[in-house]
Design a protein around this motif. Structure first.
Motif, PDB file in Angstrom:
ATOM      1  N   LYS A   5       0.867  -1.165   0.000  1.00  0.00           N
ATOM      2  CA  LYS A   5       0.000   0.000   0.000  1.00  0.00           C
ATOM      3  C   LYS A   5       0.911   1.224   0.000  1.00  0.00           C
ATOM      4  O   LYS A   5       1.641   1.465   0.958  1.00  0.00           O
ATOM      5  N   VAL A   6       0.875   1.982  -1.091  1.00  0.00           N
ATOM      6  CA  VAL A   6       1.817   3.083  -1.298  1.00  0.00           C
ATOM      7  C   VAL A   6       1.058   4.395  -1.409  1.00  0.00           C
ATOM      8  O   VAL A   6       0.136   4.531  -2.216  1.00  0.00           O
ATOM      9  N   LEU A   7       1.459   5.359  -0.612  1.00  0.00           N
ATOM     10  CA  LEU A   7       0.904   6.706  -0.676  1.00  0.00           C
ATOM     11  C   LEU A   7       1.850   7.596  -1.461  1.00  0.00           C
ATOM     12  O   LEU A   7       3.051   7.639  -1.175  1.00  0.00           O
ATOM     13  N   ILE A   8       1.328   8.317  -2.445  1.00  0.00           N
ATOM     14  CA  ILE A   8       2.122   9.276  -3.212  1.00  0.00           C
ATOM     15  C   ILE A   8       1.692  10.672  -2.799  1.00  0.00           C
ATOM     16  O   ILE A   8       0.523  11.048  -2.958  1.00  0.00           O
ATOM     17  N   LEU A   9       2.612  11.438  -2.252  1.00  0.00           N
ATOM     18  CA  LEU A   9       2.345  12.844  -1.972  1.00  0.00           C
ATOM     19  C   LEU A   9       2.689  13.620  -3.232  1.00  0.00           C
ATOM     20  O   LEU A   9       3.852  13.804  -3.585  1.00  0.00           O
ATOM     21  N   GLY A  10       1.682  14.052  -3.937  1.00  0.00           N
ATOM     22  CA  GLY A  10       1.833  14.631  -5.269  1.00  0.00           C
ATOM     23  C   GLY A  10       0.937  13.831  -6.202  1.00  0.00           C
ATOM     24  O   GLY A  10      -0.284  13.902  -6.131  1.00  0.00           O
ATOM     25  N   GLY A  11       1.567  13.057  -7.064  1.00  0.00           N
ATOM     26  CA  GLY A  11       0.814  12.087  -7.854  1.00  0.00           C
ATOM     27  C   GLY A  11       0.396  12.520  -9.233  1.00  0.00           C
ATOM     28  O   GLY A  11       0.080  11.673 -10.076  1.00  0.00           O
ATOM     29  N   THR A  12       0.385  13.825  -9.515  1.00  0.00           N
ATOM     30  CA  THR A  12      -0.032  14.264 -10.847  1.00  0.00           C
ATOM     31  C   THR A  12       1.039  15.078 -11.566  1.00  0.00           C
ATOM     32  O   THR A  12       0.796  15.605 -12.652  1.00  0.00           O
ATOM     33  N   GLY A  13       2.224  15.198 -10.966  1.00  0.00           N
ATOM     34  CA  GLY A  13       3.325  15.902 -11.615  1.00  0.00           C
ATOM     35  C   GLY A  13       3.938  15.066 -12.722  1.00  0.00           C
ATOM     36  O   GLY A  13       3.568  13.907 -12.943  1.00  0.00           O
ATOM     37  N   VAL A  14       4.903  15.648 -13.405  1.00  0.00           N
ATOM     38  CA  VAL A  14       5.528  14.983 -14.549  1.00  0.00           C
ATOM     39  C   VAL A  14       6.123  13.632 -14.162  1.00  0.00           C
ATOM     40  O   VAL A  14       5.953  12.636 -14.861  1.00  0.00           O
ATOM     41  N   ILE A  15       6.823  13.597 -13.032  1.00  0.00           N
ATOM     42  CA  ILE A  15       7.456  12.357 -12.580  1.00  0.00           C
ATOM     43  C   ILE A  15       6.460  11.487 -11.822  1.00  0.00           C
ATOM     44  O   ILE A  15       6.346  10.288 -12.061  1.00  0.00           O
ATOM     45  N   SER A  16       5.691  12.111 -10.908  1.00  0.00           N
ATOM     46  CA  SER A  16       4.847  11.307 -10.027  1.00  0.00           C
ATOM     47  C   SER A  16       3.725  10.605 -10.762  1.00  0.00           C
ATOM     48  O   SER A  16       3.303   9.522 -10.365  1.00  0.00           O
ATOM     49  N   ARG A  17       3.219  11.182 -11.855  1.00  0.00           N
ATOM     50  CA  ARG A  17       2.176  10.481 -12.610  1.00  0.00           C
ATOM     51  C   ARG A  17       2.718   9.185 -13.209  1.00  0.00           C
ATOM     52  O   ARG A  17       1.995   8.194 -13.303  1.00  0.00           O
ATOM     53  N   GLN A  18       4.001   9.192 -13.584  1.00  0.00           N
ATOM     54  CA  GLN A  18       4.610   7.972 -14.107  1.00  0.00           C
ATOM     55  C   GLN A  18       4.816   6.942 -12.991  1.00  0.00           C
ATOM     56  O   GLN A  18       4.663   5.740 -13.210  1.00  0.00           O
ATOM     57  N   ILE A  19       5.147   7.408 -11.790  1.00  0.00           N
ATOM     58  CA  ILE A  19       5.281   6.499 -10.647  1.00  0.00           C
ATOM     59  C   ILE A  19       3.949   5.822 -10.371  1.00  0.00           C
ATOM     60  O   ILE A  19       3.878   4.599 -10.178  1.00  0.00           O
ATOM     61  N   VAL A  20       2.871   6.604 -10.360  1.00  0.00           N
ATOM     62  CA  VAL A  20       1.540   6.049 -10.115  1.00  0.00           C
ATOM     63  C   VAL A  20       1.208   4.989 -11.157  1.00  0.00           C
ATOM     64  O   VAL A  20       0.756   3.883 -10.822  1.00  0.00           O
ATOM     65  N   GLU A  21       1.423   5.310 -12.423  1.00  0.00           N
ATOM     66  CA  GLU A  21       1.087   4.364 -13.489  1.00  0.00           C
ATOM     67  C   GLU A  21       1.872   3.063 -13.343  1.00  0.00           C
ATOM     68  O   GLU A  21       1.319   1.968 -13.502  1.00  0.00           O
ATOM     69  N   GLN A  22       3.166   3.175 -13.025  1.00  0.00           N
ATOM     70  CA  GLN A  22       3.980   1.962 -12.918  1.00  0.00           C
ATOM     71  C   GLN A  22       3.630   1.145 -11.684  1.00  0.00           C
ATOM     72  O   GLN A  22       3.674  -0.085 -11.707  1.00  0.00           O
ATOM     73  N   LEU A  23       3.264   1.811 -10.592  1.00  0.00           N
ATOM     74  CA  LEU A  23       2.814   1.077  -9.408  1.00  0.00           C
ATOM     75  C   LEU A  23       1.523   0.323  -9.698  1.00  0.00           C
ATOM     76  O   LEU A  23       1.347  -0.830  -9.285  1.00  0.00           O
ATOM     77  N   LEU A  24       0.604   0.951 -10.414  1.00  0.00           N
ATOM     78  CA  LEU A  24      -0.656   0.290 -10.760  1.00  0.00           C
ATOM     79  C   LEU A  24      -0.417  -0.902 -11.670  1.00  0.00           C
ATOM     80  O   LEU A  24      -1.014  -1.972 -11.490  1.00  0.00           O
ATOM     81  N   ILE A  25       0.475  -0.756 -12.636  1.00  0.00           N
ATOM     82  CA  ILE A  25       0.810  -1.866 -13.530  1.00  0.00           C
ATOM     83  C   ILE A  25       1.397  -3.022 -12.742  1.00  0.00           C
ATOM     84  O   ILE A  25       1.137  -4.197 -13.034  1.00  0.00           O
ATOM     85  N   ALA A  26       2.172  -2.688 -11.681  1.00  0.00           N
ATOM     86  CA  ALA A  26       2.791  -3.727 -10.849  1.00  0.00           C
ATOM     87  C   ALA A  26       1.810  -4.354  -9.867  1.00  0.00           C
ATOM     88  O   ALA A  26       2.177  -5.259  -9.112  1.00  0.00           O
ATOM     89  N   GLY A  27       0.565  -3.867  -9.868  1.00  0.00           N
ATOM     90  CA  GLY A  27      -0.444  -4.455  -9.006  1.00  0.00           C
ATOM     91  C   GLY A  27      -0.442  -3.958  -7.580  1.00  0.00           C
ATOM     92  O   GLY A  27      -1.035  -4.581  -6.694  1.00  0.00           O
ATOM     93  N   GLN A  28       0.212  -2.814  -7.325  1.00  0.00           N
ATOM     94  CA  GLN A  28       0.260  -2.279  -5.972  1.00  0.00           C
ATOM     95  C   GLN A  28      -0.999  -1.468  -5.656  1.00  0.00           C
ATOM     96  O   GLN A  28      -1.704  -0.995  -6.556  1.00  0.00           O
ATOM     97  N   GLU A  29      -1.286  -1.306  -4.371  1.00  0.00           N
ATOM     98  CA  GLU A  29      -2.419  -0.504  -3.919  1.00  0.00           C
ATOM     99  C   GLU A  29      -1.930   0.935  -3.776  1.00  0.00           C
ATOM    100  O   GLU A  29      -1.018   1.204  -2.990  1.00  0.00           O
ATOM    101  N   VAL A  30      -2.529   1.848  -4.515  1.00  0.00           N
ATOM    102  CA  VAL A  30      -2.021   3.214  -4.614  1.00  0.00           C
ATOM    103  C   VAL A  30      -3.024   4.210  -4.046  1.00  0.00           C
ATOM    104  O   VAL A  30      -4.220   4.151  -4.341  1.00  0.00           O
ATOM    105  N   VAL A  31      -2.503   5.127  -3.225  1.00  0.00           N
ATOM    106  CA  VAL A  31      -3.276   6.243  -2.695  1.00  0.00           C
ATOM    107  C   VAL A  31      -2.549   7.526  -3.084  1.00  0.00           C
ATOM    108  O   VAL A  31      -1.320   7.611  -2.953  1.00  0.00           O
ATOM    109  N   ILE A  32      -3.285   8.514  -3.579  1.00  0.00           N
ATOM    110  CA  ILE A  32      -2.697   9.795  -3.979  1.00  0.00           C
ATOM    111  C   ILE A  32      -3.211  10.890  -3.055  1.00  0.00           C
ATOM    112  O   ILE A  32      -4.410  10.993  -2.799  1.00  0.00           O
ATOM    113  N   PHE A  33      -2.273  11.707  -2.558  1.00  0.00           N
ATOM    114  CA  PHE A  33      -2.641  12.901  -1.797  1.00  0.00           C
ATOM    115  C   PHE A  33      -2.177  14.131  -2.560  1.00  0.00           C
ATOM    116  O   PHE A  33      -0.998  14.265  -2.891  1.00  0.00           O
TER     117      PHE A  33
END
Length: 343
Positions: A5-33
């Motif tokens: 279960k991973v929380l991203i502080l940010g999540g929609t920036g140039v880098i963080s949106r890619q982190i979110v996408e890759q975590l989702l592809i890896a099957g992780q549980e993602v929360v964005i703040f």
């Protein structure tokens, strides 16, 4: 594989949106703040929490009682920001991952390619961004030494990607394409031959995803960059190759550019006038999945596709600034020629 279960502080920036996408592809549980001012189409497989991290009391209340395997902080820029994250998650997160910057390396550098453990932290307040990020790291190193909780620090270099507003010497973005197509000169700092490795967000995201839950990264600091060797001129030359038009490039000392606009050009003088080649051996040892594979040509083609599909807007103020700078350069050249110095 354990689902994190991973929380991203940010999540929609140039880098963080890619982190979110890759975590989702890896099957992780993602929360964005974040503040909720931008909502990207990630689908329904994640949770959104809206708030303002700068309101520290409200932020701590929002996060009270929530447990996370890892928290990735993309929006801390100084020691106070980082302290808020540490204090909020000391007892509720298995790991904190902070986004820092290679700007924290004190110039002139001691190693080339740059090695993390060979360098000192930046100590000149005149370049506020680098100094505040370095102060953040000094604070975090104190937390690490006290053994309060596992912390990992990742230092991106200059990184481009969809949504970016930082491409080019003037951070002029689509203006680069516009000027090349219209035969207008582009301003380059120095002589354009400073070595650099340009990194793209989908590659950088691999570092953050690979660090999440990875005990080998606890208490450590890494840079994560492309290792393709380029020089700064190549940024415009490669765009020209993609467009089929040779760009006109003029050169001006970074010191003079900074005097013209310290806020816009200070990073050129304090950071980018020095080599930007990094040794990624350390991160590859602890995160074997990290490898930057997007070449400068491929990455700029990605940027061009994005510009033409979504962001084909000329920044008139920066276009005028570049016109004025390049005309000043031409006048300077004519004045020097008129001296007709004979020795």
């Amino acid at each position: 594989m354990k689902i994190l279960k991973v929380l991203i502080l940010g999540g929609t920036g140039v880098i963080s949106r890619q982190i979110v996408e890759q975590l989702l592809i890896a099957g992780q549980e993602v929360v964005i703040f974040n503040r909720g001012t931008k909502r990207l189409a990630f689908g329904e497989d994640l949770e959104w929490i809206h708030g303002d991290k700068s309101d520290r009391e409200s932020f701590q209340k929002l996060m009270s009682g929530r447990q996370f395997d890892a928290v990735i902080d993309m929006i801390s820029f100084n020691a106070a920001d980082a302290r808020s994250t540490v204090e909020t998650f000391t007892h509720t997160a298995g790991q904190l991952i902070f986004c820092s910057s290679v700007a924290v390396y004190k110039r002139p550098l001691k190693s080339n390619p740059i090695r993390e453990d060979a360098e000192e932290l930046f100590d000149n307040p005149e370049f506020g961004y680098a100094f505040q990020k370095a102060e953040m790291e000094r604070y975090l190193q104190g937390v690490i030494s006290e053994g309060q909780l596992p912390i990992s620090i990742i230092r991106p270099s200059l990184t481009y990607g969809v949504g970016a507003a930082n491409l080019g010497v003037l951070r002029q973005n689509y203006n680069i394409v516009h000027r090349i197509r219209n035969g207008k000169p582009l301003m380059m700092f120095g002589d354009g031959t400073t070595p650099w490795s340009f990194t793209f967000a989908p590659d950088l995201a691999k570092a953050f995803v690979g660090a999440a839950g990875n005990k080998r990264t606890f208490g450590k600091t890494y840079h994560a960059t492309n290792e393709e060797v380029s020089v700064w001129n190549d940024l415009y030359v490669e765009f020209g190759k993609i467009l089929g038009i040779e760009p006109k490039i003029v050169h001006m000392p970074s010191e003079l550019l900074m005097r013209a606009n310290p806020g816009l050009f200070g990073h050129l003088y304090y950071e980018k006038s020095y080599s930007g080649l990094m040794d990624n051996s350390k991160i590859k040892q602890d995160i074997p999945s990290f490898e930057a594979t997007i070449s400068l040509n491929k990455g700029l083609q990605m940027m061009l596709d994005w510009y033409e599909n979504e962001a084909m807007t000329v920044d008139a103020d920066k276009d005028l600034m570049e016109d004025r700078l390049t005309e000043l350069h031409a006048q300077w050249g004519r004045q020097i020629e008129a001296l007709n110095i004979v020795i």
